[in-house]
Design an enzyme around this catalytic site. Structure first.
Site, PDB file in Angstrom:
ATOM      1  N   ASP A 190       0.701  -1.169  -0.615  1.00 47.81           N
ATOM      2  CA  ASP A 190       0.202   0.427   0.000  1.00 47.81           C
ATOM      3  C   ASP A 190       1.018   1.616   0.203  1.00 47.81           C
ATOM      4  OD1 ASP A 190      -1.427   2.015   0.371  1.00 47.81           O
ATOM      5  OD2 ASP A 190      -2.657   0.903   1.605  1.00 47.81           O
ATOM      6  N   HIS A 195       0.410   7.752   3.458  1.00 47.54           N
ATOM      7  CA  HIS A 195       1.328   6.988   4.405  1.00 47.54           C
ATOM      8  C   HIS A 195       2.758   7.804   4.616  1.00 47.54           C
ATOM      9  CE1 HIS A 195      -2.703   5.012   5.116  1.00 47.54           C
ATOM     10  NE2 HIS A 195      -2.984   4.427   4.094  1.00 47.54           N
ATOM     11  N   ILE A 210      -0.748   9.863   8.486  1.00 51.02           N
ATOM     12  CA  ILE A 210      -1.176   8.811   9.337  1.00 51.02           C
ATOM     13  C   ILE A 210      -1.079   6.763   9.071  1.00 51.02           C
ATOM     14  CG2 ILE A 210      -2.993  10.535   9.641  1.00 51.02           C
ATOM     15  CD1 ILE A 210      -4.934   8.461   7.647  1.00 51.02           C
ATOM     16  N   GLY A 213      -4.748   2.413   7.896  1.00 48.75           N
ATOM     17  CA  GLY A 213      -5.831   1.562   8.481  1.00 48.75           C
ATOM     18  C   GLY A 213      -5.900  -0.600   8.521  1.00 48.75           C
TER      19      GLY A 213
END
Length: 285
Positions: A190, A195, A210, A213
């Site tokens: 990902d 990120h 961040i 998830g």
């Protein structure tokens, strides 16, 4: 452009190929946080991070199907700004256990459902991952929230369910993350700049990059295995979660668990003083 249900619903995603080996599984486990803040030689760590007796962390089952999501950008009836996309929900079923430590697979997906949430559209993508011999390994459902694409007159969809009970949890597990956790986890596929790149994070409305998830998702799955399955990952059957808020790299993820039966565990996770995963359930063999 508004969502065009007649075109988008049932549309098929292009098939994608993916291969992995022991190093792939170990990198995924380390990216998910295995070994942080604990004895590196413990069986709980080595089962995921050492090739002698290696077992796959079951939440790895989302990784082979993840490339299929790229095809969402070209689906008929869906036109949206990628910066307005959020990963809202995730379901994973491990169909064949144990997960092989090396394999070549094909993932095929389709648009299973589209719900009108007012402020956005929730698109549910169903993806099945199959080995070359026809064995189904994983089934995934990605709930993708498109901010600003609601109001097209579709159904609101079912209630999320799996609410956390009001009583005290039966088990609690805390896992710390590192400040560079997202940079490590992204090596499992990902590569969303949200990120890693502060500029992209700012455009997405975040003060800094961040944590993925699905990295938090992996921590939750591992916590349930440790606390409720005798630390045996081969007992893991399925997990369904709702992503409530982002986790910041460096936060500690606290997973709270309530045993509903010998097989079903309701789950909630917190970080930074907030609930970050809600309406979650893990099913064990």
């Amino acid at each position: 452009m508004p969502v065009e249900l007649a075109k988008a619903l049932g549309a098929e995603l292009p098939a994608t190929r993916y291969s992995w080996n022991e190093d792939t599984l170990i990198l995924y486990a380390l990216g998910a946080g295995v070994g942080i803040g604990t004895d590196q030689t413990s069986p709980s760590v080595l089962q995921y991070a050492y090739e002698n007796g290696l077992k796959a962390l079951p939440t790895f089952g989302v990784v082979p199907s993840f490339p299929a999501l790229v095809g969402m950008m070209n689906l008929p009836g869906l036109s949206f700004n990628p910066m307005m996309l959020l990963h809202g929900e995730q379901y994973l079923e491990v169909v064949t256990r144990p997960i092989p430590t090396s394999a070549s697979v094909t993932s095929k997906g389709r648009v299973k459902a589209i719900y009108d949430k007012g402020k956005g559209a929730l698109v549910v993508l169903e993806v099945t991952t199959t080995q070359d011999d026809g064995t189904v390994l994983f089934k995934n459902e990605f709930g993708v929230f498109l901010r600003g694409e609601g109001g097209f007159g579709g159904e609101a969809g079912p209630a999320p369910g799996n609410d956390a009970p009001s009583r005290a949890p039966d088990a609690v597990v805390e896992y710390p993350t590192m400040t560079h956790q997202a940079l490590l986890y992204r090596l499992s596929g990902d590569k969303n700049p949200l990120h890693a790149d502060p500029g992209f994070a700012s455009m997405g409305g975040f003060a800094k990059p961040i944590l993925h998830g699905l990295c938090t998702f992996a921590n939750v799955g591992r916590a349930v295995i440790q606390a409720c399955a005798g630390d045996d990952p081969t007992r893991f059957r399925s997990i369904k979660v709702r992503f409530a808020r982002p986790v910041m790299p460096g936060d500690t993820i606290t997973t709270e668990m309530w045993r509903e039966s010998d097989h079903d565990v309701l789950v909630q996770a917190k970080a930074g003083g907030h609930v970050v995963i809600s309406n979650a359930k893990v099913t064990l063999a």
